[in-house]
Design an enzyme around this catalytic site. Structure first.
Site, PDB file in Angstrom:
ATOM      1  N   ARG A 164       0.843  -1.191   0.000  1.00 23.22           N
ATOM      2  CA  ARG A 164       0.000   0.000   0.000  1.00 23.22           C
ATOM      3  C   ARG A 164       0.884   1.249   0.000  1.00 23.22           C
ATOM      4  O   ARG A 164       1.581   1.526   0.978  1.00 23.22           O
ATOM      5  CB  ARG A 164      -0.922   0.021   1.218  1.00 23.22           C
ATOM      6  CG  ARG A 164      -1.746   1.306   1.305  1.00 23.22           C
ATOM      7  CD  ARG A 164      -2.947   1.224   2.236  1.00 23.22           C
ATOM      8  NE  ARG A 164      -2.596   1.108   3.629  1.00 23.22           N
ATOM      9  CZ  ARG A 164      -3.489   1.214   4.635  1.00 23.22           C
ATOM     10  NH1 ARG A 164      -4.757   1.421   4.355  1.00 23.22           N
ATOM     11  NH2 ARG A 164      -3.098   1.082   5.888  1.00 23.22           N
ATOM     12  N   ASP A 444      -3.367   3.154  14.430  1.00 29.56           N
ATOM     13  CA  ASP A 444      -2.590   3.706  13.324  1.00 29.56           C
ATOM     14  C   ASP A 444      -3.156   5.082  13.007  1.00 29.56           C
ATOM     15  O   ASP A 444      -3.971   5.624  13.751  1.00 29.56           O
ATOM     16  CB  ASP A 444      -2.577   2.771  12.116  1.00 29.56           C
ATOM     17  CG  ASP A 444      -3.952   2.605  11.479  1.00 29.56           C
ATOM     18  OD1 ASP A 444      -4.913   3.292  11.894  1.00 29.56           O
ATOM     19  OD2 ASP A 444      -4.065   1.781  10.549  1.00 29.56           O
TER      20      ASP A 444
END
Length: 545
Positions: A164, A444
């Site tokens: 990603r 996160d």
């Protein structure tokens, strides 16, 4: 290092390893990408701002009229490669060397190596991440623990690798094209693809990607053009690249068919990026006082608007012959409390059972210990590699259902959690750690975004807590001081010369109390990474932390 290739300039720490990534040929490829895609990215970001401006004036997202023919059409995406057929358990994590090895060895079907929400984008992290992934693709990656007599190596069988890159809204300030920093997404995708694309294509293992933060099918069209150009550049067959798009913004939920259509020759389906999706709901409706969310912990996948979007993703993907992936279980093992651990595992079981029964073709976990649990549930209810043949014609989702206001309460505990977790995460991020275990959850950037935007929303609209108090700047300051005093007591004298709590607190408070909601906290936070302040040698505003 000041390396120049035509109009590309690289400014950052130098090493022999970095030079092996930033080769003249790789920089030439980045230059070619930046020439035509850079201006398009700027146009797409301007379109995002225009769209948000309309939402701020009272509009709400809805399905596009001019793409009705795409939604009504009977097209499908290109076939699923054999190596991507079974994705029942995927694990994600940053591009740190030991974590890459552990994730590849975890027993998951797929490891998504993340340059984005679980990585702090320091120059060292981003370049070392490219080195780590190159070594992983070559099968030579190892890690020597600095204090233990232990060497980490890859098992004979490992998870499939997907990558990603950072979102279109971010830049890489250490690589400049002309007068502008290159979009970070091009750097992350481009360097990985350039060094590993041909090898992975020859092995029929990709290259495979996840695309974050997309808001429209026009952004998917850009990525498709990037893929076509890049495959021609390396001379690998068109369609070798496959990409899964994270549906993690509210506008994208209304363009799922269109996004798949734009990427139909390169599509690996859609994923329900649940945490960013909640963040996007708040951001999209930031000026709508009738859409104030309850505590973050109460906004789960059983809320009607979340359930509508996840089931629509499955229906859309299966109609087009491709995977509809489930979302993240952020829980991590609780080693010091068997009862609390079992309660957490029970929540994960319920979540994964709901996903597989809804028709999802796989799911995400954040910790290797969760892999067996998720696998057991998907193995029990999904004996085939995937469920793409299962059509969800019973699912009928309206535009109103996709934006239904979640129900619940707002509490002091919820406000405290937002402030505590938001500041703790941001402080770790500023020190280069983008994936942080806090209070038995893996936090996160996406979860931190929920925390700070929710505080902003409550302050902006004078939301009431369940005890009748109004959330205002004075209350936020009071709780911030209180929470930081607790952190100071917990930490004692450790880390006084290296912590960044003053910066984290100042930034978090500014983001939560400003008149205008910043689109992404990582944008101003990146300025503190690229222009760091001297280490704190004196007492902090919050004591000796």
């Amino acid at each position: 290092m000041n390396k120049i290739s035509s109009r590309i300039q690289v400014h950052g720490g130098s090493s022999t390893e970095f030079d092996a990534i930033l080769t003249p040929a790789a920089l030439e490829y980045l230059e070619q990408l930046a020439k035509w895609s850079g201006p398009r990215i700027r146009e797409l970001l301007a379109a995002r701002a225009d769209r948000q401006g309309r939402y701020d004036e009272g509009e709400v997202p809805t399905f596009l009229e001019d793409t009705q023919n795409i939604r009504d059409g009977e097209w499908t995406v290109s076939g699923i490669p054999a190596s991507l057929e079974d994705r029942r358990v995927e694990i994600t994590g940053p591009v740190e060397r030991k974590m890459i090895i552990n994730a590849l060895n975890s027993g998951a079907n797929v490891f998504m190596a993340d340059f984005e929400d679980s990585s702090s984008p320091t120059w060292e992290n981003m370049m070392q991440g490219q080195i780590n992934l190159r070594d992983a693709v070559e099968g030579t990656i190892t890690y020597q623990h600095p204090t233990k007599d232990k060497v980490y190596t890859l098992n004979p069988e490992t998870a499939l690798l997907m990558v990603r890159p950072r979102g279109l809204h971010l830049v890489e300030r250490h690589i400049v094209f002309g007068d502008d920093p290159i979009p970070a997404s091009l750097v992350d995708f481009g360097l990985f693809f350039f060094h590993n694309g041909r090898r992975l294509a020859e092995q029929e293992l990709g290259p495979y990607f996840y695309l974050p933060k997309l808001e429209s099918h026009l952004e998917a069209r850009l990525w498709n053009d990037i893929f076509v150009f890049s495959q021609d550049f390396l001379g690998i067959p068109q369609g070798s690249i496959k990409a899964t798009v994270l549906i993690e913004t509210l506008p994208a939920a209304f363009e799922m068919d269109e996004i798949l259509y734009e990427l139909r020759d390169h599509s690996a389906g859609l994923n329900c990026g649940r945490w960013d999706y909640i963040f996007s709901y708040i951001k999209t409706f930031r000026n709508h006082p009738d859409r104030i969310l309850p505590d973050r912990g109460q906004v789960g996948m059983t809320q009607p608007f979340m359930r509508a979007y996840s089931q629509l993703a499955v229906k859309t993907c299966h109609r087009r012959g491709i995977h509809g992936m489930g979302g993240m279980a952020a829980q991590i093992p609780i080693k010091d409390s068997p009862t609390a651990n079992e309660n957490a595992m029970s929540r994960v079981r319920e979540d994964k059972l709901r996903e597989v029964q809804d028709g999802h073709d796989g799911t995400w976990v954040a910790h290797p210990a969760m892999v067996p649990l998720a696998r057991q549930i998907f193995d029990s209810y999904m004996p085939e590699p995937n469920q793409t043949a299962r059509q969800r014609d019973d699912v009928l989702v309206t535009d109103v259902e996709l934006i239904e206001v979640p129900v619940g309460t707002r509490t002091e505990e919820g406000l405290r959690t937002n402030i505590n977790v938001g500041v703790r995460y941001l402080e770790s991020w500023l020190r280069g750690q983008g994936c942080v275990p806090l209070y038995n959850l893996m936090e996160d950037a996406a979860t931190a975004e929920i925390s700070r935007t929710q505080v902003w929303q409550w302050v902006r609209h004078s939301a009431q807590l369940d005890d009748g108090r109004v959330v205002n700047i004075a209350l936020v300051n009071e709780i911030l001081d209180d929470e930081m005093a607790k952190i100071a007591e917990e930490m004692g004298q450790s880390g006084r010369s290296t912590h960044r709590f003053d910066e984290a607190c100042s930034l978090f408070l500014a983001l939560c109390t400003s008149d205008h909601l910043e689109d992404f906290l990582t944008v101003p936070a990146y300025e503190l990474i690229t222009h760091p302040q001297p280490p704190i040698e004196k007492e902090s505003r919050y004591g000796t932390i």
